[in-house]
Design an enzyme around this catalytic site. Structure first.
Site, short mmCIF file in Angstrom:
data_model
loop_
_atom_site.label_atom_id
_atom_site.label_comp_id
_atom_site.label_asym_id
_atom_site.label_seq_id
_atom_site.Cartn_x
_atom_site.Cartn_y
_atom_site.Cartn_z
N LYS A 42 0.83 -1.21 0.00
CA LYS A 42 0.00 0.00 0.00
C LYS A 42 0.85 1.26 0.00
O LYS A 42 0.59 2.21 -0.74
CB LYS A 42 -0.94 -0.02 1.21
CG LYS A 42 -1.94 1.15 1.24
CD LYS A 42 -3.17 0.80 2.06
CE LYS A 42 -2.86 0.71 3.54
NZ LYS A 42 -2.91 2.04 4.19
N SER A 43 1.90 1.29 0.83
CA SER A 43 2.74 2.48 0.92
C SER A 43 3.43 2.76 -0.41
O SER A 43 3.49 3.92 -0.87
CB SER A 43 3.80 2.28 2.01
OG SER A 43 3.21 2.20 3.28
N ARG A 60 2.87 6.00 -3.32
CA ARG A 60 4.01 6.80 -3.80
C ARG A 60 4.20 6.67 -5.30
O ARG A 60 4.57 7.65 -5.97
CB ARG A 60 5.27 6.36 -3.04
CG ARG A 60 5.26 6.83 -1.58
CD ARG A 60 6.24 6.03 -0.72
NE ARG A 60 6.42 6.59 0.61
CZ ARG A 60 5.59 6.38 1.64
NH1 ARG A 60 4.50 5.63 1.47
NH2 ARG A 60 5.83 6.92 2.81
N ARG A 72 -8.26 12.31 12.53
CA ARG A 72 -6.84 12.03 12.72
C ARG A 72 -6.00 13.30 12.58
O ARG A 72 -6.35 14.22 11.85
CB ARG A 72 -6.39 10.95 11.72
CG ARG A 72 -7.10 9.63 11.97
CD ARG A 72 -6.91 8.65 10.84
NE ARG A 72 -5.52 8.23 10.71
CZ ARG A 72 -5.09 7.44 9.74
NH1 ARG A 72 -5.93 7.00 8.82
NH2 ARG A 72 -3.82 7.09 9.69
N SER A 94 8.09 9.50 11.87
CA SER A 94 6.97 9.34 10.94
C SER A 94 7.46 9.42 9.50
O SER A 94 7.97 10.47 9.06
CB SER A 94 5.92 10.43 11.18
OG SER A 94 4.96 10.44 10.13
N ASP A 103 1.66 -0.83 12.12
CA ASP A 103 0.36 -1.33 11.66
C ASP A 103 0.09 -2.77 12.07
O ASP A 103 -1.03 -3.27 11.90
CB ASP A 103 0.26 -1.22 10.14
CG ASP A 103 0.17 0.22 9.67
OD1 ASP A 103 -0.44 1.03 10.37
OD2 ASP A 103 0.72 0.52 8.60
#
Length: 448
Positions: free
Chosen positions: A30-31, A35, A132, A175, A328
């Protein structure tokens, strides 16, 4: 067995399974998928992406890139193949708000890209995403010259186009999303953008920027952090890439195989970036029979086959420093701890409170409802493992895909079935979850 529920509110039930066997390919990461779309949209030329994760979160980013002027096309024959005709760094101001649904990664990274392009845009999302924190992104962008309006640091957010000036920034929290947003903004900023990480986070953005022709340096520090430097402004050039398999998604089947006696499965094409494999290192410390082999590369990342056999796990006292490498995966790690011998303590989980739900509270509630002795002390989660877990619970997932998947994994090994109340949300990250699990012998079914 039926496929995953088709609506976010749909329920699913997992029942105790026979030993799990077989193999399947991990879904696209997913990451990396986010990108690939964003950098392809910024680049000059046509980018070809294979293995893109076609989840709700990623599709929201694809729609946003289209709204910003990129040409986005899905291959009508081959699944996961997409073409992105880039904007050469010149996004157009969207006529409507950019709606990212439940996708924090898509929203935060796109804020950086939009800021660097010097245009104005409004960002919105669903109720979960709107709760969030976005201030962690807005603070450095405002320091670079962006004018931002928000609802107390949360969505909706409005960014006003401005000429940016590079900054030397030390994120207050570890992060990758913050780092990535600053670097993407730095592509359009005057001067050298510097990000100083006190603790290494996942480096997908740095690797993919290089894949698209950007020049940047990463200088490791003896303290365990790094300094990333990117001189701007810079332009990107289109690339061809294949998205590696998602280790976070593979984690659910891996834990199910560990806790279902007699199981043995293989998951192909799993990315082995050290910043993403913290869970597997922890499981090995707990006694898990896990092996990575047949390594290769995809999109600048290493990949390998992951073999997992059922194992008698031992409890663990887990240090908080590993959290960025597995943030996660804590819900499914907690499920593994429920079946481990002894009492586990997972420390320093404060960042779980700022995810799609309060994942610390939701994970604790999942365990307790299923008959597991567990408690929260400050930011620590304490779990008393047992040979058998009762199950028999209907889990309130709070619309959180990872809580839903963790609940269903627990149900595959519990004495009584476990129900996830909003299993349709799993499609935000892993639309093929039910099919992949059931192919190995799990018993997960949609409920009316």
């Amino acid at each position: 067995m039926s496929n995953a529920p088709s609506s976010p509110a749909a329920k699913a039930r997992a029942s105790r399974a026979a030993p799990l066997h077989g193999s399947f390919a991990a879904p696209g990461d997913k990451s990396v998928s986010h990108r690939a779309l964003i950098l392809g949209a910024l680049a000059h030329g046509s980018t070809r992406i294979r293995g893109l994760l076609e989840s709700d979160d990623v599709l929201a980013t694809a729609r946003a890139m289209s709204a910003l002027g990129a040409g986005i096309q899905r291959d009508q024959i081959e699944t996961g193949v997409w073409t992105v005709q880039g904007c050469s760094g010149r996004f157009v101001a969207p006529s409507e708000p950019l709606d990212f649904g439940n996708s924090g990664t898509g929203a935060r990274l796109t804020m950086g890209a939009v800021a660097g392009a010097g245009i104005s845009a409004q960002f919105i999302g669903d109720d979960s995403l709107s709760s969030r924190p976005m201030r962690r992104i807005l603070d450095p962008l405002e320091a670079m010259g962006v004018k931002a309006g928000s609802r107390d640091g949360r969505l909706p957010v409005i960014l006003e186009g401005a000429q940016l000036t590079a900054i030397d920034y030390s994120p207050p929290i570890a992060s990758a999303q913050v780092k990535s947003a600053v670097l993407l903004a730095g592509l359009g900023a005057a001067g050298e953008t510097i990000v100083r990480e006190s603790r290494l986070t996942r480096d997908h953005t740095e690797k993919m920027l290089r894949l698209f022709g950007a020049e940047l340096t990463v200088e490791p520090e003896s303290s365990g952090g790094a300094v990333i430097r990117l001189a701007g402004p810079q332009s990107l050039t289109a690339a061809e890439l294949t998205v590696p398999g998602d280790p976070s998604s593979a984690a659910f089947a891996a834990v199910a195989a560990l806790i279902c006696p007699g199981s043995s499965i293989t998951i192909r094409n799993v990315m082995t970036n050290p910043a993403r494999t913290g869970l597997y290192r922890v499981l090995e410390r707990m006694g898990a029979a896990i092996r990575f082999d047949n390594s290769g590369t995809a999109a600048g990342e290493t990949v390998a086959g992951l073999s997992v056999r059922a194992s008698r796990l031992q409890a663990i006292d887990l240090e908080p420093d590993i959290a960025p490498d597995m943030i996660d995966e804590y819900p499914v790690l907690a499920v593994a701890c429920a079946f481990a011998k002894g009492t586990s303590r997972l420390r320093g989980l404060h960042e779980l409170r700022a995810k799609e739900s309060d994942r610390l509270a939701a994970t604790h509630a999942l365990l307790v409802a299923s008959g597991v002795e567990a408690q929260i002390e400050g930011d620590d989660l304490i779990i008393v493992g047992a040979d058998t877990v009762r199950g028999g619970a209907a889990i309130h997932t709070h619309g959180d895909h990872r809580i839903a998947m963790a609940a269903l994994v627990l149900g595959t090994a519990a004495e009584q079935p476990v129900i996830a109340d909003q299993a349709g949300m799993i499609a935000t990250s892993y639309p093929g979850f039910t099919g992949d699990m059931n192919r190995t012998g799990a018993m997960i079914e949609a409920l009316p």
